[in-house]
Design an enzyme around this catalytic site. Structure first.
Site, short mmCIF file in Angstrom:
data_model
loop_
_atom_site.label_atom_id
_atom_site.label_comp_id
_atom_site.label_asym_id
_atom_site.label_seq_id
_atom_site.Cartn_x
_atom_site.Cartn_y
_atom_site.Cartn_z
N SER A 89 0.73 -1.41 0.21
CA SER A 89 -0.03 0.12 -0.10
C SER A 89 0.44 1.07 -0.02
CB SER A 89 -1.04 -0.35 1.70
OG SER A 89 -1.50 1.04 1.83
N TYR B 114 -2.80 5.60 -4.54
CA TYR B 114 -3.30 6.19 -4.62
C TYR B 114 -2.65 7.98 -5.18
CZ TYR B 114 -5.69 3.37 -0.64
OH TYR B 114 -6.60 2.69 -0.39
N THR C 299 -5.60 2.69 -7.61
CA THR C 299 -7.38 2.17 -6.30
C THR C 299 -8.03 3.48 -6.60
OG1 THR C 299 -5.82 0.76 -4.33
CG2 THR C 299 -8.49 1.82 -4.37
N LYS D 269 -7.46 -1.26 -9.85
CA LYS D 269 -8.67 -1.56 -8.58
C LYS D 269 -9.65 -0.87 -7.95
CE LYS D 269 -7.57 -3.89 -4.09
NZ LYS D 269 -8.79 -3.46 -3.16
#
Length: 394
Positions: A131, A154, A180, A254
């Site tokens: 992440s 992100y 994402t 995603k």
């Protein structure tokens, strides 16, 4: 409102927990057992946060129930003596189709955080998807992860920060970006709020350390400013197009749940898609990921690569996702539970159990490899029909 792939909160506070074990605790005989074992390693509020999703947990529960709609259809006298779980994905040969989903700020569950998860991934021949909001810098994680690792991205408010994150990931040997897109805003988990969850003070986003903080909306605008701030930095088609065009790594997306979005993303040039509803942490009331998976697969036929994320607890869940169109799956909450229980060893053991459970399903349905797991290996569940039958008299 939080925009992340995380099982985390923005409010700092220490989260009490029992020290994780250095061995596999007795009684863990299947992968799903880690969910129960984690209740003894996480304080109730933290466990409620990990287990919960957004708002009323409608989608979290839908994700789990979706597997019950399908039964495995046994076959007999099939030769599976040379069966295996290998696959080729993103030009890499992988030992199995179980990837570790991006989970933010893992120090909330284990002192070694993402380093332990990375070691578990390496030991189990698993692809780690790290992440952006990792509590350990991506460079440090890369040094202990396995040879195939991806970076979940992100898109940041300052585009130069996004560019720098991408460059760092490429330099550290991450093979792909997973962007994402489905949760620019999130509703808080009612379950976690009622339990009084507060994230540990040391659960920080290490990859963003040193970058400037984005400007916020006017304080007197209240929640509308928060919503505006979140949506102002939400991913856009143009940004994604630029990242695909100019970035050094292949881009996966995603958070796809609609066939029309899937088609447009394929046309845009993404390397692959992940069917996901953010583990129920995005739009509460969205359909189960498994329910929309066949529709997305119909929109983007093979060989286009399609991954799946949503409530996996058992090897049979993995099997059903593959049968309904996925090439591989990502495991989220179960990863968090295993990490909390036994660190790197727990993560590796959990993956091994899932893989063994998947192999048993394959053997008993006559599938010698993953390509044999098709929709014909499933049948709509007989449980509702059986329940409606009259009970025979003795």
């Amino acid at each position: 409102m939080v925009r992340d792939d995380s099982l985390t909160s923005a409010t700092p506070s220490a989260a009490a927990r029992r020290a994780p074990s250095t061995s596999i605790p007795p009684g863990i005989v299947c992968a799903e057992d880690y969910a129960g074992a984690a209740t003894g390693c996480l304080d109730p509020a933290t466990y409620a946060h990990v287990a919960g999703g957004a708002a009323h947990d409608v989608t979290v529960e839908a994700n789990r129930r979706a597997y019950e709609a399908w039964d495995l259809w046994p076959r007999v006298l099939r030769d599976v003596t040379v069966g295996h779980t290998r696959l080729r994905l993103a030009d890499r040969d992988l030992a199995h189709p179980i990837l570790l989903a991006p989970l933010a700020q893992q120090r909330a569950w284990h002192p070694d955080a993402e380093l332990a998860t990375a070691r578990g991934a390496a030991a189990s021949d698993s692809v780690l998807v790290l992440s952006t909001l990792s509590s350990v810098p991506l460079e440090a994680v890369a040094r202990v992860a396995g040879p195939v690792r991806w970076f979940q991205l992100y898109l940041q408010a300052q585009r130069e920060v996004t560019r720098d994150l991408v460059a760092r990931a490429a330099a550290a040997g991450y093979a792909a970006l997973v962007v994402t897109v489905d949760a620019p805003v999130q509703a808080a988990s009612h379950r976690a709020l009622r339990a009084g969850y507060r994230a540990p003070i040391d659960a920080v986003a290490a990859n963003l350390d040193g970058y400037p903080s984005p400007a916020r909306g006017a304080a007197d605008a209240g929640w509308r400013a928060s919503l505006a701030d979140a949506m102002r930095v939400a991913p856009t088609w143009e940004e994604l197009r630029a990242l695909i065009r100019d970035g050094p790594l292949p881009v996966w997306v995603k958070g796809v749940a609609h066939p029309d979005d899937a088609r447009r993303l394929v046309d845009l040039g993404v390397a692959g898609l992940v069917v996901s509803n953010h583990g129920g942490r995005g739009l509460d009331g969205a359909p189960a990921s498994l329910a929309v998976l066949p529709r997305v697969r119909s929109a983007v036929p093979r060989p286009f690569p399609l991954l799946f994320d949503g409530g996996i607890r058992r090897g049979s869940d993995v099997f059903k996702a593959l049968a309904l169109g996925a090439d591989a799956v990502l495991v989220g909450r179960l990863q968090a539970y295993a990490l909390a229980v036994a660190g790197a060893l727990g993560v590796a053991h959990m993956v091994r159990l899932l893989r063994e459970e998947l192999a048993i399903c394959m053997a008993l349905t006559g599938c010698s490899d993953l390509s044999a797991i098709t929709a014909d290996t499933l049948i709509p569940s007989s449980a509702p029909a059986i329940a409606s039958l009259p009970v025979p008299l003795a």
